[in-house]
Design a protein around this motif. Structure first.
Motif, PDB file in Angstrom:
ATOM      1  N   VAL A  80       0.996  -1.176  -0.138  1.00  7.79           N
ATOM      2  CA  VAL A  80      -0.029  -0.009   0.051  1.00  7.79           C
ATOM      3  C   VAL A  80       0.933   1.108   0.119  1.00  7.79           C
ATOM      4  O   VAL A  80       1.937   1.293   0.699  1.00  7.79           O
ATOM      5  CB  VAL A  80      -0.973   0.011   1.273  1.00  7.79           C
ATOM      6  N   GLN A  81       0.619   2.289  -0.960  1.00  8.93           N
ATOM      7  CA  GLN A  81       1.311   3.432  -0.808  1.00  8.93           C
ATOM      8  C   GLN A  81       0.599   4.477  -1.127  1.00  8.93           C
ATOM      9  O   GLN A  81      -0.301   4.456  -2.140  1.00  8.93           O
ATOM     10  CB  GLN A  81       2.327   3.143  -2.255  1.00  8.93           C
ATOM     11  N   LEU A  82       0.899   5.538  -0.477  1.00  5.97           N
ATOM     12  CA  LEU A  82      -0.029   6.915  -0.853  1.00  5.97           C
ATOM     13  C   LEU A  82       1.132   7.750  -1.556  1.00  5.97           C
ATOM     14  O   LEU A  82       1.971   8.036  -0.562  1.00  5.97           O
ATOM     15  CB  LEU A  82      -0.727   7.456   0.315  1.00  5.97           C
ATOM     16  N   VAL A  83       0.839   8.587  -2.282  1.00  9.12           N
ATOM     17  CA  VAL A  83       2.151   9.408  -3.143  1.00  9.12           C
ATOM     18  C   VAL A  83       1.364  10.728  -3.243  1.00  9.12           C
ATOM     19  O   VAL A  83       0.647  10.876  -4.105  1.00  9.12           O
ATOM     20  CB  VAL A  83       2.689   8.685  -4.301  1.00  9.12           C
ATOM     21  N   GLU A  84       1.805  11.848  -2.470  1.00  7.35           N
ATOM     22  CA  GLU A  84       1.553  13.100  -2.391  1.00  7.35           C
ATOM     23  C   GLU A  84       2.380  13.641  -3.811  1.00  7.35           C
ATOM     24  O   GLU A  84       3.487  13.457  -4.002  1.00  7.35           O
ATOM     25  CB  GLU A  84       1.795  13.872  -1.425  1.00  7.35           C
ATOM     26  N   SER A  85       1.801  14.624  -4.377  1.00  7.01           N
ATOM     27  CA  SER A  85       2.542  15.541  -5.263  1.00  7.01           C
ATOM     28  C   SER A  85       1.769  16.939  -5.371  1.00  7.01           C
ATOM     29  O   SER A  85       0.921  17.052  -5.119  1.00  7.01           O
ATOM     30  CB  SER A  85       2.589  14.658  -6.815  1.00  7.01           C
ATOM     31  N   GLY A  86       2.620  17.855  -6.088  1.00  5.62           N
ATOM     32  CA  GLY A  86       1.965  19.158  -6.379  1.00  5.62           C
ATOM     33  C   GLY A  86       2.501  20.218  -5.553  1.00  5.62           C
ATOM     34  O   GLY A  86       2.321  21.543  -5.735  1.00  5.62           O
ATOM     35  N   GLY A  87       3.477  19.920  -4.735  1.00  5.30           N
ATOM     36  CA  GLY A  87       3.967  20.974  -3.911  1.00  5.30           C
ATOM     37  C   GLY A  87       5.118  21.819  -4.668  1.00  5.30           C
ATOM     38  O   GLY A  87       5.327  21.416  -5.697  1.00  5.30           O
ATOM     39  N   GLY A  88       5.464  22.729  -3.824  1.00  2.00           N
ATOM     40  CA  GLY A  88       6.512  23.585  -4.664  1.00  2.00           C
ATOM     41  C   GLY A  88       6.469  25.020  -4.044  1.00  2.00           C
ATOM     42  O   GLY A  88       6.074  25.223  -2.797  1.00  2.00           O
ATOM     43  N   LEU A  89       7.093  25.771  -4.552  1.00  2.00           N
ATOM     44  CA  LEU A  89       7.299  27.304  -4.148  1.00  2.00           C
ATOM     45  C   LEU A  89       6.269  28.177  -4.721  1.00  2.00           C
ATOM     46  O   LEU A  89       6.240  28.236  -6.100  1.00  2.00           O
ATOM     47  CB  LEU A  89       8.953  27.695  -4.369  1.00  2.00           C
ATOM     48  N   VAL A  90       5.695  28.969  -4.111  1.00  2.00           N
ATOM     49  CA  VAL A  90       4.541  29.897  -4.542  1.00  2.00           C
ATOM     50  C   VAL A  90       4.728  31.177  -3.865  1.00  2.00           C
ATOM     51  O   VAL A  90       5.141  31.200  -2.655  1.00  2.00           O
ATOM     52  CB  VAL A  90       3.376  29.038  -4.645  1.00  2.00           C
ATOM     53  N   GLN A  91       4.000  32.050  -4.530  1.00  2.00           N
ATOM     54  CA  GLN A  91       4.259  33.520  -3.972  1.00  2.00           C
ATOM     55  C   GLN A  91       3.108  33.649  -3.088  1.00  2.00           C
ATOM     56  O   GLN A  91       1.992  33.123  -3.308  1.00  2.00           O
ATOM     57  CB  GLN A  91       4.347  34.449  -4.855  1.00  2.00           C
ATOM     58  N   PRO A  92       3.160  34.253  -2.077  1.00  2.00           N
ATOM     59  CA  PRO A  92       1.944  34.821  -1.278  1.00  2.00           C
ATOM     60  C   PRO A  92       0.553  35.249  -2.249  1.00  2.00           C
ATOM     61  O   PRO A  92       0.983  36.130  -3.177  1.00  2.00           O
ATOM     62  CB  PRO A  92       2.141  35.807  -0.415  1.00  2.00           C
ATOM     63  N   GLY A  93      -0.628  34.744  -2.032  1.00  2.00           N
ATOM     64  CA  GLY A  93      -1.516  35.061  -2.852  1.00  2.00           C
ATOM     65  C   GLY A  93      -1.898  34.103  -4.023  1.00  2.00           C
ATOM     66  O   GLY A  93      -2.777  34.168  -4.602  1.00  2.00           O
ATOM     67  N   GLY A  94      -0.738  33.083  -4.121  1.00  2.00           N
ATOM     68  CA  GLY A  94      -0.742  32.271  -5.095  1.00  2.00           C
ATOM     69  C   GLY A  94      -1.634  31.015  -5.036  1.00  2.00           C
ATOM     70  O   GLY A  94      -2.281  30.896  -3.856  1.00  2.00           O
ATOM     71  N   SER A  95      -1.600  29.954  -5.804  1.00  2.00           N
ATOM     72  CA  SER A  95      -2.630  28.606  -5.793  1.00  2.00           C
ATOM     73  C   SER A  95      -1.492  27.253  -5.904  1.00  2.00           C
ATOM     74  O   SER A  95      -0.790  27.623  -6.732  1.00  2.00           O
ATOM     75  CB  SER A  95      -3.567  28.704  -6.672  1.00  2.00           C
ATOM     76  N   LEU A  96      -2.034  26.358  -5.145  1.00  2.71           N
ATOM     77  CA  LEU A  96      -1.445  25.072  -5.530  1.00  2.71           C
ATOM     78  C   LEU A  96      -2.538  24.091  -5.567  1.00  2.71           C
ATOM     79  O   LEU A  96      -3.387  24.333  -4.712  1.00  2.71           O
ATOM     80  CB  LEU A  96      -0.210  24.670  -4.570  1.00  2.71           C
ATOM     81  N   ARG A  97      -2.190  23.056  -6.085  1.00  5.28           N
ATOM     82  CA  ARG A  97      -3.361  22.040  -5.919  1.00  5.28           C
ATOM     83  C   ARG A  97      -2.259  20.743  -5.515  1.00  5.28           C
ATOM     84  O   ARG A  97      -1.631  20.377  -6.466  1.00  5.28           O
ATOM     85  CB  ARG A  97      -4.024  21.727  -7.196  1.00  5.28           C
ATOM     86  N   LEU A  98      -2.431  19.958  -4.536  1.00  8.41           N
ATOM     87  CA  LEU A  98      -1.844  18.872  -4.070  1.00  8.41           C
ATOM     88  C   LEU A  98      -2.643  17.678  -4.670  1.00  8.41           C
ATOM     89  O   LEU A  98      -4.086  17.803  -4.260  1.00  8.41           O
ATOM     90  CB  LEU A  98      -1.792  19.054  -2.604  1.00  8.41           C
TER      91      LEU A  98
END
Length: 119
Positions: free
Chosen positions: A1-19
């Motif tokens: 069993v494995q859970l793998v996260e992705s989508g992180g990174g460096l973003v400026q304040p006010g920005g968006s990310l989707r994990l």
């Protein structure tokens, strides 16, 4: 069993990310799913959760109105959409799958993905 996260990174304040959190050998639709985060020197804290039944969601006050958790059963993936990011959102974000049934409690964590909010 494995859970793998992705989508992180460096973003400026006010920005968006989707994990994203994808699973192998695990059907996420059968699990209560949640996102946690841990900042340096702080305890791990719950960010958002989605139930296996009904897909109801709950959010910590810190993400209320800015974060949206969802799941795509066809992709066997859960997501955390993060908008209006703040420097205090900087942390390692972890995905968790938990199921409590007559056969026992099953609890799995991913390895985490780093989110850094900085100008």
């Amino acid at each position: 069993v494995q859970l793998v996260e992705s989508g992180g990174g460096l973003v400026q304040p006010g920005g968006s990310l989707r994990l994203s959190c994808a699973a192998s050998r695990l059907t996420l639709s059968s699990y209560d799913m949640s996102w946690y985060r841990q900042a340096p020197g702080k305890e791990r804290e719950l960010v958002a959760a989605i139930r296996s039944v009904g897909d109801s969601t709950n959010y910590a006050d810190s993400g209320q109105g800015r974060f949206t958790m969802s799941r795509d059963n066809a992709e066997n993936t859960v997501y955390l959409q993060m908008n209006s990011l703040k420097p205090e959102d900087t942390a390692v974000y972890y995905c968790r799958a938990r199921q409590s049934s007559w056969s026992g409690i099953f609890d799995y964590w991913g390895q985490g993905t780093q989110v850094t909010v900085s100008s």
